[in-house]
Design a protein around this motif. Structure first.
Motif, short mmCIF file in Angstrom:
data_model
loop_
_atom_site.label_atom_id
_atom_site.label_comp_id
_atom_site.label_asym_id
_atom_site.label_seq_id
_atom_site.Cartn_x
_atom_site.Cartn_y
_atom_site.Cartn_z
N ALA A 255 0.83 -1.21 0.00
CA ALA A 255 0.00 0.00 0.00
C ALA A 255 0.86 1.26 0.00
CB ALA A 255 -0.94 0.00 1.20
N TYR A 256 2.00 1.24 0.69
CA TYR A 256 2.82 2.45 0.76
C TYR A 256 4.00 2.41 -0.21
CZ TYR A 256 7.40 1.52 2.88
OH TYR A 256 8.70 1.15 3.09
N ALA A 257 4.36 1.22 -0.73
CA ALA A 257 5.53 1.08 -1.60
C ALA A 257 5.49 2.00 -2.83
CB ALA A 257 5.69 -0.37 -2.04
N PRO A 258 4.32 2.18 -3.50
CA PRO A 258 4.32 3.09 -4.65
C PRO A 258 4.78 4.51 -4.30
CG PRO A 258 2.31 1.78 -4.64
CD PRO A 258 3.02 1.51 -3.35
N SER A 259 4.46 4.97 -3.09
CA SER A 259 4.86 6.32 -2.68
C SER A 259 6.37 6.43 -2.53
CB SER A 259 4.18 6.71 -1.37
OG SER A 259 2.78 6.78 -1.54
N ALA A 260 7.01 5.35 -2.05
CA ALA A 260 8.47 5.37 -1.90
C ALA A 260 9.16 5.43 -3.26
CB ALA A 260 8.93 4.13 -1.13
N TRP A 261 8.70 4.60 -4.22
CA TRP A 261 9.25 4.66 -5.58
C TRP A 261 8.98 6.04 -6.20
CZ3 TRP A 261 12.65 1.29 -6.95
CH2 TRP A 261 12.57 -0.04 -6.57
N LEU A 262 7.81 6.55 -5.92
CA LEU A 262 7.40 7.85 -6.47
C LEU A 262 8.33 8.97 -6.00
CD1 LEU A 262 5.17 9.22 -8.14
CD2 LEU A 262 3.85 9.43 -6.04
N LEU A 263 8.59 9.02 -4.70
CA LEU A 263 9.46 10.05 -4.15
C LEU A 263 10.88 9.92 -4.68
CD1 LEU A 263 8.18 10.00 -0.46
CD2 LEU A 263 7.92 11.87 -2.08
N GLY A 264 11.34 8.68 -4.83
CA GLY A 264 12.69 8.45 -5.32
C GLY A 264 12.94 9.04 -6.69
N GLY A 265 11.91 9.12 -7.52
CA GLY A 265 12.05 9.69 -8.85
C GLY A 265 11.67 11.16 -8.93
N GLU A 266 10.94 11.66 -7.94
CA GLU A 266 10.52 13.07 -7.95
C GLU A 266 11.64 14.00 -7.49
OE1 GLU A 266 5.70 12.97 -7.17
OE2 GLU A 266 7.06 12.88 -5.46
N TYR A 267 12.50 13.53 -6.60
CA TYR A 267 13.52 14.41 -6.01
C TYR A 267 14.61 14.86 -6.99
CZ TYR A 267 11.48 13.34 -1.43
OH TYR A 267 10.63 13.21 -0.36
N PRO A 268 15.18 13.99 -7.84
CA PRO A 268 16.24 14.46 -8.75
C PRO A 268 15.69 15.39 -9.83
CG PRO A 268 16.27 12.06 -8.51
CD PRO A 268 14.98 12.54 -7.93
N ASN A 269 16.57 16.21 -10.43
CA ASN A 269 16.12 17.09 -11.50
C ASN A 269 16.03 16.33 -12.83
OD1 ASN A 269 18.68 17.02 -12.76
ND2 ASN A 269 19.38 18.83 -11.68
N ASN A 270 15.50 16.98 -13.85
CA ASN A 270 15.25 16.31 -15.13
C ASN A 270 16.51 15.71 -15.74
OD1 ASN A 270 12.59 17.05 -14.92
ND2 ASN A 270 12.78 18.84 -16.24
N GLN A 271 17.61 16.43 -15.63
CA GLN A 271 18.85 16.02 -16.27
C GLN A 271 19.49 14.82 -15.58
OE1 GLN A 271 21.75 19.11 -16.33
NE2 GLN A 271 22.81 18.34 -18.15
N MET A 272 19.32 14.71 -14.27
CA MET A 272 20.01 13.67 -13.50
C MET A 272 19.10 12.57 -12.99
SD MET A 272 22.56 16.03 -11.24
CE MET A 272 23.58 17.29 -11.99
N ARG A 273 17.82 12.61 -13.37
CA ARG A 273 16.88 11.65 -12.81
C ARG A 273 17.28 10.21 -13.09
NH1 ARG A 273 12.82 14.05 -14.31
NH2 ARG A 273 12.53 15.13 -12.33
N ALA A 274 17.70 9.93 -14.31
CA ALA A 274 18.08 8.56 -14.66
C ALA A 274 19.29 8.10 -13.86
CB ALA A 274 18.37 8.46 -16.15
N TYR A 275 20.27 8.99 -13.64
CA TYR A 275 21.46 8.63 -12.89
C TYR A 275 21.11 8.36 -11.42
CZ TYR A 275 24.36 10.26 -16.79
OH TYR A 275 24.94 10.42 -18.02
N SER A 276 20.43 9.32 -10.80
CA SER A 276 20.12 9.20 -9.37
C SER A 276 19.20 8.02 -9.10
CB SER A 276 19.47 10.50 -8.87
OG SER A 276 20.31 11.60 -9.06
N PHE A 277 18.16 7.90 -9.91
CA PHE A 277 17.19 6.83 -9.68
C PHE A 277 17.81 5.47 -9.98
CE2 PHE A 277 13.28 4.36 -10.56
CZ PHE A 277 12.56 4.68 -9.42
N GLY A 278 18.68 5.41 -10.98
CA GLY A 278 19.36 4.15 -11.30
C GLY A 278 20.25 3.69 -10.16
#
Length: 398
Positions: A255-278
């Motif tokens: 129930a809460y896991a989607p929010s954790a994945w969601l936050l992990g991708g929302e925090y980095p900026n557009n240019q670095m999202r793939a690097y940080s999230f990866g």
């Protein structure tokens, strides 16, 4: 390929294309698909594990081809994300992509406002980070964003989900539960119920609230079986307690896991999202591996023989996660990625994100609307000019 590539980039795609107010719901749908896949896999395994001959493994393997075939065909028709195109400085394609994603029903002023916010914010990010991105993500305001992304995604490993999910059958067997494999399928179904419930409350409650309640619940679900086993190890009553709390753990975790994945991708900026999230995803699976690898040495009777008392360790780790969320995790519900970027650049404290007014993004959006007004005024002026010219051609016109 499925975990390291598709799992990562499918989530990045959702982050960058979903409207801010629907991002949480879309991630709930994403998590529901994972749960449905788990249920189908568990059911097929349960139905074929007693078959003698090659069909016992050929049937489950054949099922694997269904979803990837559908996805491979569907992906041909998916537009590229406007934010990625903007990072590649392809503005016309980015606008066309955003227009396709938002549909023909959207108001043109709203579309231009969103597009201009993406364009200006991305240009700013490109100007700030001209050097190697892998190094830039650990400097300045990017450091905070990278660490928060890693933390949010690694909450999954810190919850103890790896050993509960992977060793459920063995865990139930050690606890003396009859038909442990059948119970594990039932527990997987509880996960689907948890995901479906998240589709409702993700639009009502803040991300931080969901995380705090979810982590508290899974921490208690780790602690209670450990206490029950310490008081009365191996009894039938304790077995029932363990089954109940494993089911509750899976329910609240999914129930809460989607929010954790969601936050992990929302925090980095557009240019670095793939690097940080990866990197965050890689570290999360490293943590899952550590939990999976070490679990047998704790729960196996031939080793330490802790059994369900292994939950004491994970309940403690959930307390640490709970404290971290309360003090350091910013609220991002209903915020665009550009608004989130502005707040990080302004160094807004985590607990003030919710009430912060993003002036910069509003100005960008206003400029987008002004541009639209100018274009419409030019079209209107051209029409008036043509009409005046026609009037001048009438007999007797001065």
């Amino acid at each position: 390929m499925s975990v390291g590539w598709f799992l990562t980039f499918s989530q990045l795609y959702v982050h960058e294309v979903a409207p801010a107010h629907l991002r949480g719901v879309v991630f709930g749908v994403y998590q529901a698909q994972l749960s449905i896949g788990s249920i189908v896999g568990a059911a097929v395994d349960f139905g074929t594990h007693t078959i003698d001959g090659k069909r016992a493994y050929r049937i489950p393997l054949a099922i694997f081809f269904v979803a990837p075939t559908i996805q491979a065909i569907a992906l041909i028709f998916f537009p590229e994300t406007p934010r990625w195109l903007m990072v590649q400085q392809q503005e016309e394609k980015a606008e066309a992509s955003l227009r396709q994603l938002r549909g023909s029903h959207i108001d043109e002023a709203q579309l231009q406002a969103e597009f201009n916010a993406i364009r200006v914010s991305t240009r700013e990010q490109l100007e700030q980070n001209k050097k190697a991105l892998f190094l830039a993500m650990w400097k300045g305001t990017n450091l905070r964003r990278t660490l928060l992304s890693i933390a949010a995604v690694c909450f999954h490993a810190a919850n103890g989900s790896s050993w509960v999910n992977i060793y459920t059958t063995y865990y139930l067997q050690v606890a003396g539960v009859t038909n442990p494999f059948g119970f594990s399928v039932m527990v997987t179904c509880m996960g689907l119920l948890g995901v479906l419930s998240s589709l409702w409350f993700v639009r009502i409650f803040d991300r931080r609230t969901i995380m705090l309640v979810g982590v508290s619940a899974v921490g208690l679900a780790q602690l209670c079986p450990a206490i029950a086993w310490s008081v009365d190890p191996g009894s039938k009553t304790t077995g029932k307690v363990i089954v109940a709390f494993i089911a509750l753990f899976v329910f609240f975790y999914t129930a809460y896991a989607p929010s954790a994945w969601l936050l992990g991708g929302e925090y980095p900026n557009n240019q670095m999202r793939a690097y940080s999230f990866g990197i965050a995803t890689a570290l999360n699976f490293l943590g899952n591996w550590a939990g999976t690898f070490s679990a047998p040495y704790f729960i196996n009777p031939a080793a330490l023989g802790w059994g369900p008392r292994y939950g004491y360790i994970w309940s403690g780790s959930n307390v640490i996660v709970l404290v971290f969320i309360y003090f350091f995790l910013p609220e991002t519900k209903d915020r665009t990625l550009e608004e989130i970027h502005e707040m990080f650049e302004a160094k807004v404290p985590a607990r003030k994100f919710k009430g912060y007014i993003c002036v910069g993004v509003e100005e960008m959006a206003a400029k987008g609307i002004s541009k639209l007004d100018v274009l419409q005024g030019e079209k209107s002026g051209a029409a008036i000019h043509v009409e005046s010219s026609l009037d001048d051609r009438r007999p007797g016109a001065v």
